[in-house]
Write a protein that holds these residues in place. Structure first.
Motif, PDB file in Angstrom:
ATOM      1  N   GLU A   1     -32.422  -9.779   8.042  1.00 47.47           N
ATOM      2  CA  GLU A   1     -33.279  -8.802   8.400  1.00 47.47           C
ATOM      3  C   GLU A   1     -34.789  -9.619   8.729  1.00 47.47           C
ATOM      4  O   GLU A   1     -35.562  -8.892   9.467  1.00 47.47           O
ATOM      5  CB  GLU A   1     -33.576  -8.096   6.870  1.00 47.47           C
TER       6      GLU A   1
ATOM      7  N   TRP B   1     -27.015  -2.951   5.889  1.00 48.01           N
ATOM      8  CA  TRP B   1     -28.312  -3.599   5.243  1.00 48.01           C
ATOM      9  C   TRP B   1     -29.416  -2.985   5.864  1.00 48.01           C
ATOM     10  O   TRP B   1     -29.737  -3.496   7.027  1.00 48.01           O
ATOM     11  CB  TRP B   1     -28.208  -5.024   5.170  1.00 48.01           C
TER      12      TRP B   1
ATOM     13  N   GLY C   1     -32.369  -2.079   1.693  1.00 53.61           N
ATOM     14  CA  GLY C   1     -31.323  -2.714   1.385  1.00 53.61           C
ATOM     15  C   GLY C   1     -29.882  -2.183   1.787  1.00 53.61           C
ATOM     16  O   GLY C   1     -29.748  -1.344   2.617  1.00 53.61           O
ATOM     17  N   LEU C   2     -29.054  -2.505   0.804  1.00 48.92           N
ATOM     18  CA  LEU C   2     -27.456  -1.971   0.988  1.00 48.92           C
ATOM     19  C   LEU C   2     -27.584  -0.567   0.875  1.00 48.92           C
ATOM     20  O   LEU C   2     -28.034  -0.040  -0.138  1.00 48.92           O
ATOM     21  CB  LEU C   2     -26.494  -2.588   0.011  1.00 48.92           C
TER      22      LEU C   2
ATOM     23  N   ASP D   1     -20.093  -6.120  -0.826  1.00 43.68           N
ATOM     24  CA  ASP D   1     -21.202  -6.052  -1.236  1.00 43.68           C
ATOM     25  C   ASP D   1     -22.022  -7.165  -1.174  1.00 43.68           C
ATOM     26  O   ASP D   1     -22.974  -7.479  -0.627  1.00 43.68           O
ATOM     27  CB  ASP D   1     -21.408  -5.263  -2.709  1.00 43.68           C
TER      28      ASP D   1
ATOM     29  N   GLY E   1     -27.257  -9.596   5.152  1.00 45.37           N
ATOM     30  CA  GLY E   1     -28.126  -8.727   5.482  1.00 45.37           C
ATOM     31  C   GLY E   1     -29.570  -9.140   5.117  1.00 45.37           C
ATOM     32  O   GLY E   1     -30.463  -9.278   6.063  1.00 45.37           O
ATOM     33  N   SER E   2     -29.918  -9.754   4.132  1.00 46.80           N
ATOM     34  CA  SER E   2     -31.161 -10.301   3.660  1.00 46.80           C
ATOM     35  C   SER E   2     -31.636 -11.332   4.361  1.00 46.80           C
ATOM     36  O   SER E   2     -32.972 -11.510   4.675  1.00 46.80           O
ATOM     37  CB  SER E   2     -31.339 -10.304   2.203  1.00 46.80           C
TER      38      SER E   2
ATOM     39  N   VAL F   1     -22.508  -8.241   2.590  1.00 45.92           N
ATOM     40  CA  VAL F   1     -23.662  -7.470   3.044  1.00 45.92           C
ATOM     41  C   VAL F   1     -25.021  -7.717   2.523  1.00 45.92           C
ATOM     42  O   VAL F   1     -26.052  -8.031   3.356  1.00 45.92           O
ATOM     43  CB  VAL F   1     -23.218  -5.978   2.958  1.00 45.92           C
ATOM     44  N   ARG F   2     -25.155  -8.233   1.297  1.00 52.07           N
ATOM     45  CA  ARG F   2     -26.403  -8.548   0.620  1.00 52.07           C
ATOM     46  C   ARG F   2     -27.070  -9.649   1.215  1.00 52.07           C
ATOM     47  O   ARG F   2     -28.090  -9.776   1.446  1.00 52.07           O
ATOM     48  CB  ARG F   2     -26.347  -8.125  -0.801  1.00 52.07           C
TER      49      ARG F   2
END
Length: 291
Positions: free
Chosen positions: A197, A224, A229-230, A186, A193-194, A189-190
């Motif tokens: 993005e 993400w 978000g996730l 997690d 991904g953030s 990915v957070r």
């Protein structure tokens, strides 16, 4: 103060608050969308969906992400809306228009696998025609010309990146897919991904997928989602992952994609160039919104 009925649904864990706006217009503000989507003080959802009249299809599906912004489409929501429309009309096939273009949904027998969420509304799966993938850099879109099979992007130090040269695909909304030798946790990915993005390479921001190819016909995917978000599942993300891995010859054109909420079957038809997604839907509850 308006009171509006809704249905809470999910597709492989990707959850939605669905409002019937076929007769009564529904136009929430960004703040109202965020309040509805809030999992602590609101109804809680990844996306808010409104069903609106359409002159060219059975229904128009409008999508807001949890951050309040409108987006083009949502693959798992298409399956949920398809099931709702088939239940209400008695048809076995419906057309759904979106800002990302029209699609067709229908019911098929059987199961993708053991990933059906508890409480699925029926043993039948809902299949949607997601159309052809958009593969040109102008269609994703990217800010500059690149080969979308492996774009110039990396995570980590320039001389020792953690991930690099992902694929880019639009399935009516923009996706970037990184290829990994394991499923990330997690935190990764957070964090990653953030970071990606809102990267300037993506003028419309981007959904970020992390794909681990388990076998030529199976992908483990974490996503993400832009503005949400996730997420436990992303239908367009699963389609994008299959297209991106197939273009790199890591998989064939057909694969089961395992997301956090279950399994989706993705098929990229060679003759039509269309991508088809099959998976379960579930009705969680009904309720009313007060705006």
């Amino acid at each position: 103060m308006a009171t509006i009925p809704f249905v809470k649904m999910n597709g492989a864990g990707n959850d939605f608050v669905v409002v019937n706006a076929l007769k009564t217009p529904f136009a929430p503000t960004e703040a109202q969308v965020r309040a509805i989507a809030d999992r602590e003080t609101g109804e809680g959802c990844d996306q808010l969906i409104a069903l609106e009249p359409s002159d060219t299809a059975d229904v128009f599906m409008r999508v807001w992400n949890a951050d309040g912004g409108q987006v083009e489409t949502c693959g798992n929501a298409l399956r949920c809306v398809g099931w709702l429309m088939m239940q209400s009309t008695g048809q076995d096939r419906v057309t759904i228009d979106t800002l990302g273009g029209p699609t067709t949904a229908w019911s098929v027998p059987g199961r993708v696998g053991s990933g059906d969420p508890e409480g699925s509304t029926s043993a039948a799966q809902i299949k949607v025609d997601m159309g052809p993938p958009r593969l040109d850099w102008t269609q994703v879109p990217l800010a500059e010309e690149m080969d979308t099979r492996n774009i110039e992007l990396q995570i980590g130090p320039i001389d020792d990146p953690v991930l690099h040269t992902p694929g880019a695909v639009s399935m009516g909304n923009p996706h970037v897919v990184f290829f990994m030798d394991h499923a990330p946790n997690d935190g990764f990915v957070r964090g990653s991904g953030s970071l990606i993005e809102h990267h300037p390479l993506f003028p419309e921001d981007v959904n970020v997928g992390f794909a681990h190819v388990v076998a030529p016909d199976r992908i483990r995917l974490r996503v993400w989602e832009r503005g949400a978000g996730l997420t436990r599942a992303c239908g367009t993300g699963a389609c994008a992952a299959l297209v991106a891995t197939a273009r790199r010859r890591l998989t064939g054109r057909h694969a089961a994609v395992e997301v956090d909420g279950g399994l989706l079957q993705i098929d990229w038809d060679e003759a039509s160039d269309h991508v088809f997604m099959t998976g379960p839907v579930a009705v969680e509850r009904t309720g009313t919104l007060t705006l």
